[in-house]
Enzyme design. Structure first.
Site, PDB file in Angstrom:
ATOM      1  N   ILE A   1     -83.780  83.894  19.956  1.00 41.46           N
ATOM      2  CA  ILE A   1     -84.625  84.301  21.719  1.00 41.46           C
ATOM      3  C   ILE A   1     -84.540  85.012  22.112  1.00 41.46           C
ATOM      4  O   ILE A   1     -84.388  86.162  22.465  1.00 41.46           O
ATOM      5  CB  ILE A   1     -84.474  82.685  22.316  1.00 41.46           C
ATOM      6  CG1 ILE A   1     -85.455  81.478  21.681  1.00 41.46           C
ATOM      7  CG2 ILE A   1     -84.551  82.942  24.015  1.00 41.46           C
ATOM      8  CD1 ILE A   1     -84.993  80.447  22.526  1.00 41.46           C
TER       9      ILE A   1
ATOM     10  N   GLN B   1     -69.495  74.886  30.199  1.00 37.90           N
ATOM     11  CA  GLN B   1     -70.258  76.182  30.780  1.00 37.90           C
ATOM     12  C   GLN B   1     -70.456  76.487  32.476  1.00 37.90           C
ATOM     13  O   GLN B   1     -69.401  77.303  33.069  1.00 37.90           O
ATOM     14  CB  GLN B   1     -71.204  77.410  29.592  1.00 37.90           C
ATOM     15  CG  GLN B   1     -70.671  76.847  28.385  1.00 37.90           C
ATOM     16  CD  GLN B   1     -71.835  77.525  27.722  1.00 37.90           C
ATOM     17  OE1 GLN B   1     -73.122  77.383  28.503  1.00 37.90           O
ATOM     18  NE2 GLN B   1     -71.558  77.804  26.171  1.00 37.90           N
TER      19      GLN B   1
ATOM     20  N   VAL C   1     -82.103  77.586  29.320  1.00 38.29           N
ATOM     21  CA  VAL C   1     -83.197  77.471  28.525  1.00 38.29           C
ATOM     22  C   VAL C   1     -82.968  76.228  27.024  1.00 38.29           C
ATOM     23  O   VAL C   1     -83.689  75.935  26.101  1.00 38.29           O
ATOM     24  CB  VAL C   1     -83.215  78.916  27.605  1.00 38.29           C
ATOM     25  CG1 VAL C   1     -84.097  78.356  27.009  1.00 38.29           C
ATOM     26  CG2 VAL C   1     -83.666  79.767  28.647  1.00 38.29           C
TER      27      VAL C   1
ATOM     28  N   ASP D   1     -93.657  76.103  29.128  1.00 35.09           N
ATOM     29  CA  ASP D   1     -94.990  75.433  29.121  1.00 35.09           C
ATOM     30  C   ASP D   1     -95.864  75.572  30.367  1.00 35.09           C
ATOM     31  O   ASP D   1     -97.695  75.221  30.214  1.00 35.09           O
ATOM     32  CB  ASP D   1     -93.873  74.241  29.593  1.00 35.09           C
ATOM     33  CG  ASP D   1     -93.027  73.470  28.443  1.00 35.09           C
ATOM     34  OD1 ASP D   1     -93.406  73.577  28.053  1.00 35.09           O
ATOM     35  OD2 ASP D   1     -91.527  73.474  28.912  1.00 35.09           O
TER      36      ASP D   1
ATOM     37  N   ARG E   1     -98.109  78.016  28.121  1.00 28.87           N
ATOM     38  CA  ARG E   1     -98.466  77.612  27.383  1.00 28.87           C
ATOM     39  C   ARG E   1     -99.740  76.466  28.007  1.00 28.87           C
ATOM     40  O   ARG E   1    -100.882  77.200  27.583  1.00 28.87           O
ATOM     41  CB  ARG E   1     -98.023  76.528  26.412  1.00 28.87           C
ATOM     42  CG  ARG E   1     -96.696  77.355  26.174  1.00 28.87           C
ATOM     43  CD  ARG E   1     -95.780  76.565  25.585  1.00 28.87           C
ATOM     44  NE  ARG E   1     -94.570  76.526  24.325  1.00 28.87           N
ATOM     45  CZ  ARG E   1     -93.905  75.778  23.886  1.00 28.87           C
ATOM     46  NH1 ARG E   1     -93.166  75.413  24.440  1.00 28.87           N
ATOM     47  NH2 ARG E   1     -92.952  76.285  22.665  1.00 28.87           N
TER      48      ARG E   1
ATOM     49  N   HIS F   1     -88.730  69.459  30.080  1.00 24.62           N
ATOM     50  CA  HIS F   1     -89.131  69.859  29.059  1.00 24.62           C
ATOM     51  C   HIS F   1     -89.084  69.405  27.433  1.00 24.62           C
ATOM     52  O   HIS F   1     -88.198  69.621  26.967  1.00 24.62           O
ATOM     53  CB  HIS F   1     -88.194  71.431  29.031  1.00 24.62           C
ATOM     54  CG  HIS F   1     -88.112  72.354  27.901  1.00 24.62           C
ATOM     55  ND1 HIS F   1     -89.595  72.781  27.720  1.00 24.62           N
ATOM     56  CD2 HIS F   1     -87.863  72.824  27.363  1.00 24.62           C
ATOM     57  CE1 HIS F   1     -89.280  73.401  26.258  1.00 24.62           C
ATOM     58  NE2 HIS F   1     -88.313  73.383  25.628  1.00 24.62           N
TER      59      HIS F   1
END
Ligand code: NAX
Length: 325
Positions: free
Chosen positions: A16, A112, A129, A159, A162, A187
């Site tokens: 990505i 993180q 992501v 999504d 799409r 997701h």
């Protein structure tokens, strides 16, 4: 010329990022007048591959890129960052159960989240992501005591896009004729793409398609689109995911001009969704922040499908509860 802003991207040697970084560097996310410092995080074994990506970034001689930092230390990667895009995640390995995957990623995103809280700019905008994106965002958020939950979001824009493309194709219109689409929830394959508030070239979408098409074709196609791409390409969606990440961040910063988009955000309990889940809602972005579009009527079908994806997110949250301070 504006002062450069720091954009941190994790999983920067992955597929990505191989699309995302070049588009950020070209100014597609923050504008063609905004210089940037790229702060790229990878795990130690991938630093050499990351260096290859960085060599290619250098070879583009992008006018907007002031500096590129490569590191395997989250505290360095997130230092003073105003934007953090968390793409890196642990993929499911052989013999790994779903619970193992959740657990492995929970470890990554708790570290993180804390590093972002300790090091990033106080107004940082975070987009997760890496999958499971909603629950990873929740873990990062809960481990970031210095920041507000609203600063953490999960990506459902792919999504959303799409679903727009599927509906536009079905109705014989262009993507830009579709507005008001919503992705609710996770997701994952339980997400609910909702066209009940959608118009296509000004006409209600529900006047243009049959309910049977929505239920038997549209919803499963959108839910399974990621798997269909893996089957066709042999690899998961990358350029379209990068595109969605750019659009998510760009809209969050610049606003949506009153238009509705889908973002995974920390639920405050609206639409009856349990407070404290990271859930995809319809939002409008304005002035650098987003707000949920309130008061949309929800029919029985929608209610049932929103509940289903909420149940899955509650289970995911339960599975990582030990890492939620
Ligand atoms: P890749 O496996 O190509 O790249 C992931 C990179 O992350 C690797 O280079 C790896 O070394 C790095 N990484 C792993 N752990 C890390 C850590 N702790 N810190 C920093 N870097 C780390 O995957 P790619 O195709 O780029 O996908 C990345 C993630 O996005 C996956 O979790 C994937 O499932 C997820 N996706 C999410 C989508 C969404 O709509 N939210 C859609 C696309 C994609 O499936």
């Amino acid at each position: 010329m504006k002062a450069p802003v720091r954009v941190a991207v994790t999983g920067a040697a992955g597929q990505i990022s191989y699309s995302l970084l070049f588009r950020i560097a070209a100014g597609e996310m923050l504008g063609e007048d905004q210089p940037i410092i790229l702060q790229l995080l990878e795990i130690s074994p991938a630093l050499e591959a990351l260096n290859g990506t960085v060599m290619e970034l250098e070879d583009c001689a992008f006018p907007l890129v002031s500096k590129i930092i490569q590191t395997d230390d989250p505290n360095i990667a997130f230092k003073d960052a105003e934007f953090c895009i968390l793409v890196g995640a642990r993929p499911r390995g052989p013999g790994m159960e779903r619970s193992d995957l959740l657990e492995a990623n929970a470890q990554i995103f708790s570290i993180q989240g804390k590093a972002i809280s300790d090091n990033a700019d106080s107004n940082v905008k975070v987009l997760v992501v890496g999958n499971p994106a909603n629950t990873n965002a929740l873990i990062a958020c809960r481990n970031a005591p210095n920041l507000k939950p609203s600063q953490f979001t999960a990506m459902t824009r792919l999504d959303h896009n799409r679903a727009i493309a599927q509906l536009a194709q079905k109705c014989g219109y262009h993507n830009s004729d579709v507005s008001g689409l919503i992705i609710w929830g996770n997701h994952s394959a339980t997400q609910y793409p909702d066209i009940h508030h959608c118009t296509v070239a000004g006409q209600p979408a529900t006047d243009l398609v049959e309910v049977s098409w929505i239920v038997e074709n549209f919803i499963p196609t959108v839910q399974q689109r990621g798997a269909a791409i893996i089957k066709a390409r042999g690899l998961s969606s990358a350029a379209s995911a990068a595109n969605a990440a750019i659009e998510h961040m760009r809209d969050w910063v610049n606003g949506t001009n009153g238009g509705m988009v889908s973002m995974g955000i920390y639920s405050d309990g609206c639409y009856g969704v349990e407070e404290g889940l990271v859930f995809s809602f319809p939002v409008i972005c304005e002035g650098g922040s987003y707000s949920v579009v309130q008061g949309l009527p929800i029919n029985d079908l929608s209610q049932k499908l929103i509940k289903k994806t909420e149940v899955e997110l509650k289970e995911e949250k339960e599975g990582v509860s030990a890492l939620l301070p």
